[in-house]
Motif scaffolding. Structure first.
Motif, PDB file in Angstrom:
ATOM      1  N   THR A   1      23.753  34.396  95.455  1.00  0.00           N
ATOM      2  CA  THR A   1      22.439  34.961  95.781  1.00  0.00           C
ATOM      3  C   THR A   1      21.555  33.911  96.449  1.00  0.00           C
ATOM      4  OG1 THR A   1      22.589  36.586  94.005  1.00  0.00           O
ATOM      5  CG2 THR A   1      20.384  36.064  94.797  1.00  0.00           C
TER       6      THR A   1
ATOM      7  N   GLN B   1      20.728  42.560  94.625  1.00  0.00           N
ATOM      8  CA  GLN B   1      21.520  42.836  93.434  1.00  0.00           C
ATOM      9  C   GLN B   1      20.875  43.978  92.635  1.00  0.00           C
ATOM     10  OE1 GLN B   1      22.259  38.943  91.847  1.00  0.00           O
ATOM     11  NE2 GLN B   1      23.787  39.665  90.414  1.00  0.00           N
TER      12      GLN B   1
ATOM     13  N   ASP C   1      24.296  42.072  98.471  1.00  0.00           N
ATOM     14  CA  ASP C   1      24.490  41.183  97.320  1.00  0.00           C
ATOM     15  C   ASP C   1      24.989  42.012  96.149  1.00  0.00           C
ATOM     16  OD1 ASP C   1      24.507  38.920  95.779  1.00  0.00           O
ATOM     17  OD2 ASP C   1      22.330  38.738  95.614  1.00  0.00           O
ATOM     18  N   GLU C   2      26.247  41.836  95.839  1.00  0.00           N
ATOM     19  CA  GLU C   2      26.901  42.587  94.754  1.00  0.00           C
ATOM     20  C   GLU C   2      26.653  44.087  94.861  1.00  0.00           C
ATOM     21  OE1 GLU C   2      27.034  40.883  90.982  1.00  0.00           O
ATOM     22  OE2 GLU C   2      26.927  38.827  91.725  1.00  0.00           O
TER      23      GLU C   2
HETATM   24 MG   LIG Z   1      23.716  36.792  92.404  1.00  0.00          MG
END
Ligand SMILES: [Mg+2]
Ligand SMILES: Nc1ncnc2c1ncn2[C@@H]1O[C@H](COP(=O)(O)OP(=O)(O)OP(=O)(O)O)[C@@H](O)[C@H]1O
Length: 269
Positions: free
Chosen positions: A48, A88, A162-163
């Motif tokens: 991140t 995320q 992000d994820e």
């Molecule tokens: Mg992360």
């Protein structure tokens, strides 16, 4: 026509520390335009942090990075115009309908005909039927698809995810994967972070492993798998999975790929 396009993302010697915590210690990689690049790493590896640097939310201590040809520190506004970031944690407003969420983003970006943009994205993400329902009633997979759709308003050439599938069930993950594949087929460059090795295996043209502050491996799935020999059990060859490669590279017990040659011990090449 020549096809020597500049890399869409170029990261050189990037470092970042938070006080004594040296999170990134010389990160280097390039992402080819129109490809899917997966950044793999354990919790706290710095994924991140790196995405935040590339999307201009955070400054690197040293090193350089360019996105869509623009330097993140000297041309942050141009970088921001070139990218979208799906974080995320989802940015969806639960009180608004899916359609209203999309229209809101289009209006914030001063685009012409927000309603048409919203309808096109709803259709693209199979959300047309749910478009007039409050996003709060959506399943996790639908919400994530809406979140990604929102980040695509304005068609940015580079997308950071992000994820994208953390917390989703297997079916919802597959839906998101399909979405990501379609995006890349349309020419968008995608950098995604994940802790799921099968996700990288499914989606990525190239996979980089971020570990202890640097990229310790970067290659295609086939290249990464070649780091471990296939183990032969009786007459069946078991190819190493990406998970085997990952654990051999970052695992604390059997630390290196060299050491990871076969508990079973049989040569296959
Ligand atoms: Mg992360
Ligand atoms: N603003 C900050 N201040 C202090 N420490 C931070 C800050 N941001 C991140 N860190 C630390 O830097 C390290 C890397 O964090 P980061 O969020 O980049 O990891 P990650 O790879 O994304 O992890 P995860 O898989 O859990 O999302 C962690 O130890 C985190 O606590």
């Amino acid at each position: 026509m020549t096809t020597t396009r500049e890399p869409a993302i170029k990261v050189q010697a990037v470092t970042k520390s938070f006080k004594d915590l040296h999170v990134l210690q010389g990160v280097e990689f390039e992402v080819a335009a129109g490809s899917i690049f997966a950044l793999l790493g354990s919790n706290g590896a710095g994924k991140t942090t790196l995405v935040r640097i590339l999307s201009t939310l955070l400054k690197a201590d040293t090193g350089t990075a360019t996105v869509n040809g623009f330097d993140v520190s000297s041309a942050p506004a141009d970088v921001r115009k070139s990218i979208s970031l799906t974080g995320q944690f989802a940015a969806v407003d639960e009180v608004l309908t899916g359609r209203e969420n999309l229209i809101l983003v289009a209006k914030l970006r001063h685009l012409k005909d927000p309603a048409a943009i919203a309808d096109e994205l709803l259709a693209r993400f199979s959300l047309t039927d749910a478009g007039n329902r409050k996003a709060g009633t959506y399943s996790g997979g639908m919400r994530r698809r809406l979140d990604i759709a929102m980040s695509l308003v304005g068609s940015p050439p580079v997308v950071f995810l992000d994820e994208p599938t953390t917390g989703l069930d297997p079916q919802a993950r597959i839906e998101v994967w399909e979405t990501v594949k379609q995006l890349a087929e349309g020419g968008t460059t995608i950098l995604l972070t994940t802790q799921y090795l099968d996700e990288a295996e499914q989606l990525a043209d190239r996979i980089a492993i971020l570990h202890k502050g640097t990229i310790i491996q970067n290659g295609t799935l086939a290249e990464l798998k070649q780091l471990l020999p296939a183990a032969k059990v009786e007459y069946i060859e078991k190819q190493p999975s990406l998970e085997d490669v990952f654990l051999a590279l970052v695992g604390e017990t059997n630390a290196t790929a060299d050491q990871a040659t076969t508990p079973a011990g049989e040569e296959t090449r």
